[in-house]
Design a protein around this motif. Structure first.
Motif, PDB file in Angstrom:
ATOM      1  N   ALA A 162      30.365  45.234  60.571  1.00 32.47           N
ATOM      2  CA  ALA A 162      30.501  45.291  59.246  1.00 32.47           C
ATOM      3  C   ALA A 162      30.244  43.792  58.442  1.00 32.47           C
ATOM      4  O   ALA A 162      29.273  43.419  57.568  1.00 32.47           O
ATOM      5  CB  ALA A 162      31.584  45.869  58.413  1.00 32.47           C
ATOM      6  N   ALA A 163      30.795  43.106  59.062  1.00 35.45           N
ATOM      7  CA  ALA A 163      30.755  41.429  58.625  1.00 35.45           C
ATOM      8  C   ALA A 163      29.258  41.262  58.852  1.00 35.45           C
ATOM      9  O   ALA A 163      28.608  40.193  58.034  1.00 35.45           O
ATOM     10  CB  ALA A 163      31.595  40.529  59.503  1.00 35.45           C
ATOM     11  N   LEU A 199      34.326  46.127  62.791  1.00 37.28           N
ATOM     12  CA  LEU A 199      34.674  44.786  61.678  1.00 37.28           C
ATOM     13  C   LEU A 199      33.503  43.849  61.831  1.00 37.28           C
ATOM     14  O   LEU A 199      33.053  43.354  60.838  1.00 37.28           O
ATOM     15  CB  LEU A 199      36.086  44.386  61.744  1.00 37.28           C
ATOM     16  N   LEU A 253      26.459  42.701  58.921  1.00 33.41           N
ATOM     17  CA  LEU A 253      25.493  43.569  58.019  1.00 33.41           C
ATOM     18  C   LEU A 253      25.692  42.957  56.666  1.00 33.41           C
ATOM     19  O   LEU A 253      24.490  42.638  55.982  1.00 33.41           O
ATOM     20  CB  LEU A 253      25.980  44.886  57.930  1.00 33.41           C
ATOM     21  N   GLN A 254      27.284  42.505  56.232  1.00 39.99           N
ATOM     22  CA  GLN A 254      27.147  41.966  54.969  1.00 39.99           C
ATOM     23  C   GLN A 254      26.582  40.583  54.770  1.00 39.99           C
ATOM     24  O   GLN A 254      25.844  40.197  53.875  1.00 39.99           O
ATOM     25  CB  GLN A 254      28.684  41.817  54.585  1.00 39.99           C
TER      26      GLN A 254
END
Lengths: 116, 116
Positions: free
Chosen positions: B105-106, B102, B108-109
């Motif tokens: 992913a955060a 998670l 990368l975003q």
């Protein structure tokens, strides 16, 4: 002249409009998590009617819509059936490893609660 | 005799009461995701006042409470400061690999949206 039939295509966010927060919100509901686990296990598109969820048809429709609008699933009509598929390619491209990690976590929890 | 002071301990779910759905709900908000990323980067407890979030104090308090009640963070008082720490051991034990996945992913975003 007759009016055109209502549109049978459904709105989906393009890949670059998918947000992690929206994906996590979509998966923060037990029914929606269950739908996603089932789709991941099927590795194929499944009709809404196949899921047999213990909730009303309108609530079922709502859950599928939340999953679609967050970018987790794609939905399309095939005749009278509404078919659903995981947007695995999009999710894996945006958030590598996240979907599998979430599916593993959900499977572990399901086993733990069953055995609890 | 004076009345005892109001309790200064805060309720936390024990490890086996932490649910994946609750963790995902807690992380489905941009501010809460930001708090968790900051705590993960700090690898230490941080005082609420350190975060400097662009929201009101009461909304900040609400977000920390959602994170605590879902089992994502622990909170305790040190003097007048409320300290916050990630419950990494509990989350890693229940859902191996999920928190890191998670956080990746955060990150990368965040990079993608900054560069977008």
């Amino acid at each position: 002249m007759t009016a055109p039939p209502p549109s049978r295509t459904l709105d989906h966010p393009p890949r670059d409009a998918i947000r992690l927060e929206g994906v996590l919100h979509a998966l923060s509901d037990p029914m929606r998590l269950r739908i996603v686990r089932r789709l991941a296990a099927a590795e194929d598109e499944l009709s809404c009617s196949l899921f047999g969820l213990p909730i009303s048809k309108s609530t079922t429709t709502h859950h599928f819509r939340v999953l679609r609008e967050s970018g987790v699933i794609q939905q399309c009509y095939r005749g009278t059936a509404k078919m659903n598929g995981l947007r695995r390619d999009d999710l894996d491209a945006l958030f590598p490893g996240l979907l599998d990690s979430l599916l593993r976590a959900a499977a572990l929890q399901a086993r733990r609660l069953r055995e609890g």
